[in-house]
Scaffold this active site. Structure first.
Site, short mmCIF file in Angstrom:
data_model
loop_
_atom_site.label_atom_id
_atom_site.label_comp_id
_atom_site.label_asym_id
_atom_site.label_seq_id
_atom_site.Cartn_x
_atom_site.Cartn_y
_atom_site.Cartn_z
N ASN A 9 60.51 111.79 17.23
CA ASN A 9 61.29 111.10 16.20
C ASN A 9 60.66 111.42 14.85
O ASN A 9 59.59 110.90 14.54
CB ASN A 9 61.28 109.59 16.50
CG ASN A 9 61.93 108.76 15.40
OD1 ASN A 9 62.60 109.30 14.51
ND2 ASN A 9 61.74 107.45 15.46
N LYS A 11 61.70 110.60 11.97
CA LYS A 11 61.97 109.53 10.99
C LYS A 11 62.45 110.15 9.66
O LYS A 11 63.06 111.22 9.68
CB LYS A 11 60.74 108.65 10.82
CG LYS A 11 60.22 108.16 12.19
CD LYS A 11 59.22 107.06 12.12
CE LYS A 11 58.80 106.68 13.54
NZ LYS A 11 57.88 105.57 13.58
N HIS A 94 65.92 101.38 17.38
CA HIS A 94 64.50 101.63 17.11
C HIS A 94 63.95 100.43 16.32
O HIS A 94 64.66 99.83 15.52
CB HIS A 94 64.34 102.92 16.30
CG HIS A 94 62.90 103.30 16.10
ND1 HIS A 94 62.14 102.75 15.10
CD2 HIS A 94 62.08 104.12 16.79
CE1 HIS A 94 60.90 103.23 15.18
NE2 HIS A 94 60.85 104.07 16.20
N GLU A 96 62.27 100.14 13.76
CA GLU A 96 62.49 100.16 12.30
C GLU A 96 63.93 99.80 11.95
O GLU A 96 64.19 99.20 10.90
CB GLU A 96 62.09 101.54 11.73
CG GLU A 96 60.57 101.68 11.67
CD GLU A 96 60.04 103.05 12.04
OE1 GLU A 96 60.76 104.04 11.89
OE2 GLU A 96 58.88 103.13 12.49
N GLU A 166 58.77 100.40 23.39
CA GLU A 166 57.89 100.60 22.24
C GLU A 166 57.48 99.25 21.66
O GLU A 166 58.25 98.64 20.91
CB GLU A 166 58.63 101.38 21.14
CG GLU A 166 59.05 102.77 21.54
CD GLU A 166 59.24 103.64 20.31
OE1 GLU A 166 58.52 104.62 20.19
OE2 GLU A 166 60.09 103.32 19.47
N GLY A 172 52.86 103.40 15.06
CA GLY A 172 52.18 103.88 13.86
C GLY A 172 50.88 103.17 13.53
O GLY A 172 50.38 103.28 12.42
N SER A 212 52.14 105.08 19.01
CA SER A 212 50.80 105.69 18.83
C SER A 212 50.42 106.67 19.93
O SER A 212 49.25 106.73 20.34
CB SER A 212 49.74 104.60 18.67
OG SER A 212 49.97 103.86 17.50
P1 PGA Z 1 54.38 106.56 16.44
O1 PGA Z 1 55.91 106.13 16.36
O2 PGA Z 1 54.25 107.57 17.56
O3 PGA Z 1 54.07 107.14 15.09
O4 PGA Z 1 53.60 105.31 16.73
C1 PGA Z 1 56.66 105.94 17.53
C2 PGA Z 1 58.08 105.62 17.17
O5 PGA Z 1 58.34 105.03 16.12
O6 PGA Z 1 59.02 105.94 17.94
#
Ligand code: PGA
Length: 263
Positions: A9, A11, A94, A96, A166, A172, A212
């Protein structure tokens, strides 16, 4: 046969030109395995040029979101109908989208349905916040998000759905849940899907872990029983990391295929 899914992803990163350059790099580094599906989710803008650029045998394309109506007066939105032919997967719900943009369960349910209606595979993202975790509400949260996200789907459509677990606090941050905690959530998801769509669906539903993930821990997560793949944010933008993770998935898939054959 068990397939592994590695989904990157990107983003809101990389413009169209940068996306194209980065895909050229990925094309050189990402190995192709029969039993690994590698998916990249660039910005909407890059989907069209990348769909012409990638080798579809090596990588597939996913969208990071969609709107749930097929067309109409919805300024600024992009529908699953418009994504047909460009993407095969759509991330839905997601963290976010839920927490920065305030998407609610109804939006997410409608988006899952829109993806399926248009022949695309939704990747339904679910996961608890740190507050929910600290309150001991993981099971409740996961069950709620699943039931609500998958409501009104026919049992013949459930095979097209992927679920990405997740935890919001792991995205992150460099923090990750323990293997035991993930195993517990895998069980919760399979039980709930079996309850909604039958035992077979509970066994077959593809479950990814995200939050992560990097080259060092990918093997641990992929090795968890019941985990079929990974959803990767930050590390999907670093070609050697992403390619390395695909390689780990491929090696594991080969071992599992051998074991299945011997059974
Ligand atoms: P990350 O993000 O691997 O940077 O923790 C995962 C995601 O948002 O799908």
């Amino acid at each position: 046969m068990a397939k592994k899914f590695i989904i990157g992803n990107w983003k809101m990163n990389l413009n169209v030109h940068e996306s194209s350059l980065f895909v050229t790099k990925l094309a050189q580094e990402v190995p192709t395995f029969r039993d690994v599906t590698t998916v990249i989710c660039p910005s909407f803008l890059a989907l069209q040029p990348l769909s012409m650029q990638i080798s579809h045998r090596q990588m597939k394309l996913g969208a990071q979101d969609c709107y749930w109506r097929d067309s109409g007066a919805f300024t600024g939105e992009i529908s699953a109908t418009q994504l047909r032919g460009l993407a095969q997967y759509i991330l839905v719900g997601h963290s976010e989208r839920r927490h920065v943009f305030g998407e609610d369960d109804r939006d997410i349910r409608f988006k899952v349905q829109a993806a399926l209606r248009n022949g695309l595979s939704p990747v339904l993202c679910i996961g608890e916040t740190s507050v929910e975790r600290d309150n001991g509400d993981i099971e409740h949260t996961i069950d709620d998000q699943l039931v609500s996200g998958l409501l009104n789907i026919d049992s013949d459509q459930i095979d097209e759905v992927l679920v990405a677990y997740e935890p919001v606090w792991a995205i992150g941050t460099g923090e990750t849940p323990s293997v035991k905690d993930i195993e517990q959530v895998v069980k919760i998801i399979r039980t709930q899907v079996a309850h909604m769509f039958g035992r077979d669906a509970g066994k077959k539903i593809r479950i990814l872990y995200g939050g992560s993930v990097n080259l060092d821990n990918a093997g641990v997560f992929l090795g968890i029983k019941g985990i079929d793949g990974l959803l990767i944010g930050g590390m999907s933008l670093i070609a050697p990391e992403f390619a390395g993770i695909v390689k780990i998935a491929g090696e594991l898939a080969k071992i599992e295929a051998k074991e299945e054959k011997n059974d």
